[in-house]
Design an enzyme around this catalytic site. Structure first.
Site, PDB file in Angstrom:
ATOM      1  N   LYS A 132      60.538   7.619   1.233  1.00 35.38           N
ATOM      2  CA  LYS A 132      59.491   8.938   2.362  1.00 35.38           C
ATOM      3  C   LYS A 132      58.446   9.254   0.891  1.00 35.38           C
ATOM      4  CE  LYS A 132      60.566   7.031   6.108  1.00 35.38           C
ATOM      5  NZ  LYS A 132      60.503   6.096   6.747  1.00 35.38           N
ATOM      6  N   TRP A 173      67.419   7.846  15.286  1.00 33.03           N
ATOM      7  CA  TRP A 173      66.706   7.169  14.349  1.00 33.03           C
ATOM      8  C   TRP A 173      67.593   5.973  14.894  1.00 33.03           C
ATOM      9  CZ3 TRP A 173      68.358   4.317   9.696  1.00 33.03           C
ATOM     10  CH2 TRP A 173      67.356   2.966   9.291  1.00 33.03           C
ATOM     11  N   ASP A 226      72.773  11.774   6.806  1.00 35.71           N
ATOM     12  CA  ASP A 226      71.530  12.006   6.307  1.00 35.71           C
ATOM     13  C   ASP A 226      70.258  12.264   6.157  1.00 35.71           C
ATOM     14  OD1 ASP A 226      69.687   9.033   5.979  1.00 35.71           O
ATOM     15  OD2 ASP A 226      70.039   8.596   8.809  1.00 35.71           O
TER      16      ASP A 226
END
Ligand code: PMP
Length: 407
Positions: A256, A138, A220
């Site tokens: 999310k 990312w 993460d």
């Protein structure tokens, strides 16, 4: 002459530029496979039913107000969030060596972790400590750590483009050769952008090297529940590392899995050697939060805390998460089947082998440009597509377009 006359124009953030270009495209067939947000089969954002329910509970609760939260955030949010990462019966939690900082989204959690590590990790000035991020990753990982003052950010091998899978040997090799105490950012599950995670055995190999070589684990976790539909399965790696005795950080995002993108709900879970170390770490975290956002916002944290701490709502949320994960799996299976039926050149098994929100299609930048310009299908230059952008209505058009692009 303006005082800002010398300010250079910054380049736009790729994924948001893509969404803007999509918005301005007049083609009625246009499809947005860029930004990482869930969409229903109607192509719409989804407010989780459990979230709507809890919003009503919050409105009806006259004991709540808008006073400042504590600097580290809402205690019942922090503890319940850490619990879903580490597991209900985590020995580390029972030993009072787990703490947390409520943060502004997963990005905020990475930021707090990075700021803390630069100042205090291993008792040093850490500007020169290497931070390793997966290749690819990312894109914000690099920037967040650089912005926190780390000067040596390096990629570690992760993706094998040829076999469209994990480059385990490369990954282990980079762990072996990293300087002692280097920081490694690991994707807990549903790796962004490749959708490829290590297997359990591979994670065990990674942990073995990291422990032996004294490397710092910074997980993460932005997609817990999204990968498999099951919270526990998706937390396997994080929990395994805890059993191996690591002191570590885990940045959690609820953007999310709760669909709370714009409420900025995140948590930095800290696993320390013992409660005394934890206490001092949290005291310094408080100082960093104070000069950054001072105190976090309450709405998203309340929504998550009430949900996680109420058994019926927790069960309902897990169902909601599973239905999102199931829709992604369905889209994966149908895209693969359609490409195979069209006899599109290449192999497409990776579409169903990859997990989570994204698929790394293998389309090259030229093909991506063709998809955008000629077909109004918007995807990242890396070839990453958001599987949630696919619907039963647009999937034929997308599959035909991929076919046309590849042949
Ligand atoms: N980490 C990864 C791997 C992500 O994909 C994202 C979101 N795109 C984040 C962190 C940040 O999440 P948030 O929006 O909660 O800041």
């Amino acid at each position: 002459m303006s005082l800002f006359g010398e300010v250079p124009q910054a380049t736009p953030v790729a994924v948001f530029k893509l969404s803007n270009d999509f918005k301005e495209d007049a083609n009625p067939k246009k499809v947005n496979l860029g930004v990482g947000a869930y969409r229903t089969d109607e192509g719409q954002p989804w407010v989780l039913p459990v979230v709507k329910k809890v919003e009503k509970i919050i409105v009806a609760d006259n004991s709540l107000n808008h006073e400042y939260l504590a600097i580290l955030g809402l205690p019942e949010f922090r503890s319940s969030a850490s619990k879903i990462a580490l597991g209900e019966d985590s020995p580390a939690i029972q030993e009072n060596r787990v703490g947390a900082v409520q943060c502004l989204g997963g990005t905020g959690a990475l930021k707090m972790g990075a700021e803390f590590l630069r100042r205090w990790y291993n008792g040093n000035d850490n500007t020169k400590t290497p931070v390793y991020v997966s290749a690819p990753t990312w894109e914000n990982h690099n920037a967040v750590f650089a912005n926190a003052g780390f000067e040596d950010i390096r990629p570690y091998k992760y993706w094998d483009a040829e076999k469209r899978g994990l480059d385990l040997d490369g990954f282990l090799g980079d762990l072996e050769s990293a300087p002692k105490h280097s920081i490694f950012v690991l994707h807990a599950c549903a790796h962004n952008p490749t959708g490829t995670d290590p297997t359990h055995v591979e994670w065990m190999q990674v942990a073995e090297v990291m422990k032996r070589r004294k490397l710092f684990v910074f997980f993460d976790s932005a997609y817990q529940g999204f990968a498999s539909g099951c919270l526990d399965k998706d937390a396997w790696a994080v929990r395994y590392f805890v059993t191996q005795g690591f002191e570590m950080f885990c940045a959690q995002s609820f953007s999310k899995n709760f669909g709370l993108y714009n409420e900025r709900v995140g948590n930095l879970t800290i696993v320390a050697r013992d409660s005394d170390n934890l206490k001092r770490v949290l005291s310094q975290m408080e100082k960093i939060v104070r000069v950054t956002w001072s105190n976090p916002p309450s709405q998203g944290a309340r929504l998550v805390a009430i949900t996680l701490n109420t058994p019926e709502l927790f069960a309902e949320w897990k169902d909601n998460v599973k239905s999102m994960a199931d829709r992604v799996l369905l889209m994966r299976a149908s895209l693969q089947a359609k490409l195979q039926a069209l006899e599109t050149p290449g192999t497409w098994d990776h579409i169903t082998q990859q997990i989570g929100m994204f698929s790394f299609t293998g389309l090259n930048p030229k093909q991506v440009e063709y998809m955008i310009k000629e077909r109004s299908i918007y995807l990242m230059a890396s070839g990453r597509i958001n599987m949630c952008g696919l619907t039963t209505k647009n999937i034929d058009y997308v599959a035909e377009s991929i076919h046309e692009t590849v042949v």
